[in-house]
Design an enzyme around this catalytic site. Structure first.
Site, PDB file in Angstrom:
ATOM      1  N   CYS A  18      25.260  19.999  49.783  1.00 47.78           N
ATOM      2  CA  CYS A  18      24.710  19.757  48.448  1.00 47.78           C
ATOM      3  C   CYS A  18      25.025  18.325  48.009  1.00 47.78           C
ATOM      4  CB  CYS A  18      25.310  20.742  47.456  1.00 47.78           C
ATOM      5  SG  CYS A  18      24.851  20.377  45.765  1.00 47.78           S
ATOM      6  N   CYS A  77      29.696  18.419  40.756  1.00 50.98           N
ATOM      7  CA  CYS A  77      29.488  19.747  40.177  1.00 50.98           C
ATOM      8  C   CYS A  77      30.804  20.497  40.037  1.00 50.98           C
ATOM      9  CB  CYS A  77      28.536  20.539  41.054  1.00 50.98           C
ATOM     10  SG  CYS A  77      28.281  22.226  40.517  1.00 50.98           S
ATOM     11  N   CYS A 136      31.575  24.140  43.136  1.00 55.40           N
ATOM     12  CA  CYS A 136      32.222  24.212  44.451  1.00 55.40           C
ATOM     13  C   CYS A 136      33.359  23.192  44.511  1.00 55.40           C
ATOM     14  CB  CYS A 136      31.216  23.885  45.551  1.00 55.40           C
ATOM     15  SG  CYS A 136      29.910  25.108  45.725  1.00 55.40           S
ATOM     16  N   CYS A 157      20.420  24.815  44.338  1.00 53.40           N
ATOM     17  CA  CYS A 157      21.862  25.016  44.461  1.00 53.40           C
ATOM     18  C   CYS A 157      22.092  25.769  45.754  1.00 53.40           C
ATOM     19  CB  CYS A 157      22.388  25.821  43.275  1.00 53.40           C
ATOM     20  SG  CYS A 157      24.081  26.379  43.504  1.00 53.40           S
ATOM     21  N   GLN A 178      29.510  42.385  40.409  1.00 51.70           N
ATOM     22  CA  GLN A 178      30.003  41.402  41.382  1.00 51.70           C
ATOM     23  C   GLN A 178      28.869  40.462  41.786  1.00 51.70           C
ATOM     24  OE1 GLN A 178      33.067  40.965  42.382  1.00 51.70           O
ATOM     25  NE2 GLN A 178      34.157  42.877  42.020  1.00 51.70           N
ATOM     26  N   TYR A 209      40.645  49.527  35.634  1.00 53.89           N
ATOM     27  CA  TYR A 209      39.821  48.306  35.489  1.00 53.89           C
ATOM     28  C   TYR A 209      38.522  48.525  36.261  1.00 53.89           C
ATOM     29  CZ  TYR A 209      44.571  46.455  34.721  1.00 53.89           C
ATOM     30  OH  TYR A 209      45.859  46.256  34.318  1.00 53.89           O
ATOM     31  N   GLU A 235      38.333  51.538  31.747  1.00 51.55           N
ATOM     32  CA  GLU A 235      37.807  50.183  31.548  1.00 51.55           C
ATOM     33  C   GLU A 235      37.813  49.876  30.050  1.00 51.55           C
ATOM     34  OE1 GLU A 235      36.374  47.397  33.159  1.00 51.55           O
ATOM     35  OE2 GLU A 235      35.861  46.753  31.118  1.00 51.55           O
ATOM     36  N   ASP A 282      42.055  47.018  39.936  1.00 53.35           N
ATOM     37  CA  ASP A 282      41.247  45.812  40.200  1.00 53.35           C
ATOM     38  C   ASP A 282      41.243  44.956  38.933  1.00 53.35           C
ATOM     39  OD1 ASP A 282      39.439  43.908  41.048  1.00 53.35           O
ATOM     40  OD2 ASP A 282      37.715  45.258  41.152  1.00 53.35           O
ATOM     41  N   CYS A 293      41.806  39.283  42.396  1.00 54.98           N
ATOM     42  CA  CYS A 293      41.089  38.002  42.512  1.00 54.98           C
ATOM     43  C   CYS A 293      42.039  36.837  42.267  1.00 54.98           C
ATOM     44  CB  CYS A 293      39.918  37.953  41.538  1.00 54.98           C
ATOM     45  SG  CYS A 293      40.383  38.276  39.847  1.00 54.98           S
TER      46      CYS A 293
HETATM   47  N1  SAH Z   1      36.261  47.117  39.590  1.00 58.24           N
HETATM   48  C1  SAH Z   1      35.120  46.505  38.934  1.00 58.24           C
HETATM   49  C2  SAH Z   1      35.489  45.464  37.854  1.00 58.24           C
HETATM   50  C3  SAH Z   1      36.565  44.502  38.189  1.00 58.24           C
HETATM   51  S1  SAH Z   1      36.690  43.138  37.082  1.00 58.24           S
HETATM   52  C4  SAH Z   1      34.179  45.920  39.959  1.00 58.24           C
HETATM   53  O1  SAH Z   1      34.552  45.721  41.096  1.00 58.24           O
HETATM   54  O2  SAH Z   1      33.016  45.659  39.614  1.00 58.24           O
HETATM   55  C5  SAH Z   1      38.013  43.609  36.029  1.00 58.24           C
HETATM   56  C6  SAH Z   1      37.605  44.549  34.912  1.00 58.24           C
HETATM   57  O3  SAH Z   1      38.760  44.831  34.117  1.00 58.24           O
HETATM   58  C7  SAH Z   1      36.567  43.991  33.943  1.00 58.24           C
HETATM   59  O4  SAH Z   1      35.496  44.903  33.890  1.00 58.24           O
HETATM   60  C8  SAH Z   1      37.308  43.911  32.599  1.00 58.24           C
HETATM   61  O5  SAH Z   1      36.470  44.190  31.510  1.00 58.24           O
HETATM   62  C9  SAH Z   1      38.369  44.972  32.758  1.00 58.24           C
HETATM   63  N2  SAH Z   1      39.602  44.849  31.959  1.00 58.24           N
HETATM   64  C10 SAH Z   1      40.225  43.732  31.539  1.00 58.24           C
HETATM   65  N3  SAH Z   1      41.401  44.040  30.941  1.00 58.24           N
HETATM   66  C11 SAH Z   1      41.524  45.389  30.978  1.00 58.24           C
HETATM   67  C12 SAH Z   1      42.535  46.312  30.545  1.00 58.24           C
HETATM   68  N4  SAH Z   1      43.642  45.890  29.936  1.00 58.24           N
HETATM   69  N5  SAH Z   1      42.345  47.612  30.775  1.00 58.24           N
HETATM   70  C13 SAH Z   1      41.212  48.051  31.404  1.00 58.24           C
HETATM   71  N6  SAH Z   1      40.232  47.231  31.833  1.00 58.24           N
HETATM   72  C14 SAH Z   1      40.382  45.915  31.629  1.00 58.24           C
END
Ligand code: SAH
Length: 456
Positions: free
Chosen positions: A76, A82, A85, A164, A287, A316, A337, A386, A413
């Site tokens: 790119c 940018c 990346c 992009c 995602q 989450y 969530e 997650d 992440c």
């Molecule tokens: N497992 C899902 C989302 C992961 S991202 C996937 O793979 O698509 C992390 C998520 O945690 C987000 O949706 C965010 O809104 C949520 N989140 C953030 N803080 C939180 C909390 N204290 N309790 C529950 N969920 C939460």
């Protein structure tokens, strides 16, 4: 011998010896550390000092004298300016090694985690054009023309480029159509400084398996004039499924407002991860790399290894992606969530997939789980977490250790907070057994990690 005093604007030739976790090259002048963006291990480079602190400073890469053997030409032309990346100039193979190393080092240094199986990182087969979602800012160029593309790093200056290397290729056509429509009808882009003008951003989403396309214009207004001609032009694109606008009249950096008005087609597009179907609306979290997401969830499922009698808690859970991915193999799945709209999506996604053993709760994981445990003495065989970058709240980890699931699967992440949380769990009855890194964001420094912990 007296040490040199390193000052701003000094120019030095240095060897780059290491790469920081954010992808900057690290070199030394007389023992003083300099961080140099865009430099790589193995480069000999001329560097200008741009900022100094007591123990380290920052340098700008002026000229490469001898390039690193890992250096490649970034495909790119905007890669350096940018903000998207950070390491396109590093060969993809070395990018993967860098990410895996980063995780291994953090687990050891921060988490004191040792003696586990580290599976080779899962890289992308095609590390380009992998994103299914883009949000392009719209503005005015120097000559009064409509510009759209991306922000230069750390600024709100728009670099006018429809192409992009990591976005879905169809975006280029979509941007041309929207720009032409704005020019033909004299529709003003939004101006952050005056808070005037209409079109702020163009959001696009593409279903990689279904080929469905969504376009949503984020506007500083309640109506979109001349929308018929925009719809007519966009409908010419094969796969067009949903055309809408989103109202955002606030003076804010937040891109989306809360209201979406559909102009044509459905309110959502559909896509699949594995054989689970998901409806995705402009406001839902999904995602951004669907090909690698399937591999990530595959690794999470393999580690969780649920049997037909197992109860899983997916904390989450977002729109229930992992919960639904695991539901078919388990007795019952519960998702938690914090965002209520995401839970609405999760319930709807369970229904369209005919999944009846998944239940969802709105709330903070660190509140819902302990409260439900206290009240109902719920049981979990497997717990999946997650969390966002900040990791898990300690009270949640405490509750997990009390509930004593046989396995914990941690999807992360951010390897730094992951390492911190693993340390907590390893000090209390759990042992890290397997680690799998997955590259979801090629050419950035980010890495996704899945960890299997078992009760000792
Ligand atoms: N497992 C899902 C989302 C992961 S991202 C996937 O793979 O698509 C992390 C998520 O945690 C987000 O949706 C965010 O809104 C949520 N989140 C953030 N803080 C939180 C909390 N204290 N309790 C529950 N969920 C939460």
């Amino acid at each position: 011998m007296e040490k040199k005093t390193i000052k701003k604007n000094d120019i030095y030739t240095i060897e780059i010896e290491d790469l920081s976790t954010d992808g900057s090259g690290i070199g030394k002048v007389d023992g003083y550390t300099l961080f140099v963006k865009d430099a790589l291990i193995g480069d000999t480079a001329e560097v200008k000092v741009i900022k100094t602190k007591k123990h380290y400073g920052y340098g700008r890469l002026m000229r490469i004298i001898t390039p690193s053997p890992d250096r490649v030409e970034a495909p790119c032309p905007h890669a350096r300016s940018c903000g998207g990346c950070q390491i396109q100039h590093l060969s993809y193979e070395r990018q993967l090694a860098f990410k895996e190393n980063k995780v291994r080092n953090l687990l050891s240094r921060v988490g004191h985690v040792e003696d586990y199986v580290m599976h080779p990182i899962i890289g992308m087969e095609h590390p380009y054009y992998y994103r299914n979602k883009a949000q392009f800012p719209v503005g005015l160029g120097k000559d009064g023309q409509i510009v759209t593309g991306f922000y230069a790093g750390h600024t709100h200056v728009i670099v006018d480029s429809a192409h992009c290397c990591i976005q879905a290729p169809v975006n280029e056509q979509l941007l041309v159509i929207v720009k032409k429509w704005m020019t033909d009808h004299d529709i003003a882009p939004y101006d952050e400084t005056t808070h005037k003008g209409l079109v702020r951003h163009i959001l696009t989403r593409v279903g990689f398996k279904t080929k469905e396309i969504m376009v949503c214009l984020i506007i500083n207004g309640k109506k979109l004039p001349h929308s018929e001609s925009l719809v007519k032009a966009l409908r010419e694109i094969p796969g067009m499924t949903s055309i809408s606008f989103n109202i955002n009249q606030d003076k804010t950096n937040v891109i989306l407002g809360s209201k979406v008005v559909t102009l044509w087609g459905q309110d959502y597009i559909t896509d699949y991860i594995g054989d689970v179907r998901y409806q995705i609306s402009p406001l839902s979290f999904y995602q951004v790399n669907p090909v690698q997401t399937e591999k990530l969830y595959g690794a999470a499922l393999k580690f969780a290894n649920p049997g037909p009698n197992d109860v899983i808690w997916d904390l989450y859970c977002g729109i229930g992606t992992i919960s639904l991915f695991m539901a078919k193999k388990a007795k019952q799945v519960y998702g938690v969530e914090i965002v209520p709209q995401a839970i609405d999506d999760a319930k709807r996604n369970a229904a369209i997939n005919d999944i009846h053993n998944a239940e969802f709760y709105v709330g903070k994981a660190e509140e819902v789980l302990p409260q439900t445990y206290e009240r109902e003495h719920i049981h979990a065989d497997i717990i999946v977490v997650d969390p966002p970058r900040k990791g898990c709240d300690e009270s949640l980890l405490a509750c997990i250790t009390q509930m004593q699931p046989k396995r914990v699967v941690y999807v992360s992440c951010d390897p730094a907070t992951l390492a911190r949380d693993l340390k907590y769990l390893e000090e209390r009855d759990y042992k890290v057994k397997e680690v799998q890194c997955v590259d979801m964001f090629g050419h950035s420094v980010h890495v996704e990690t899945v960890v299997l912990l078992e009760r000792k």
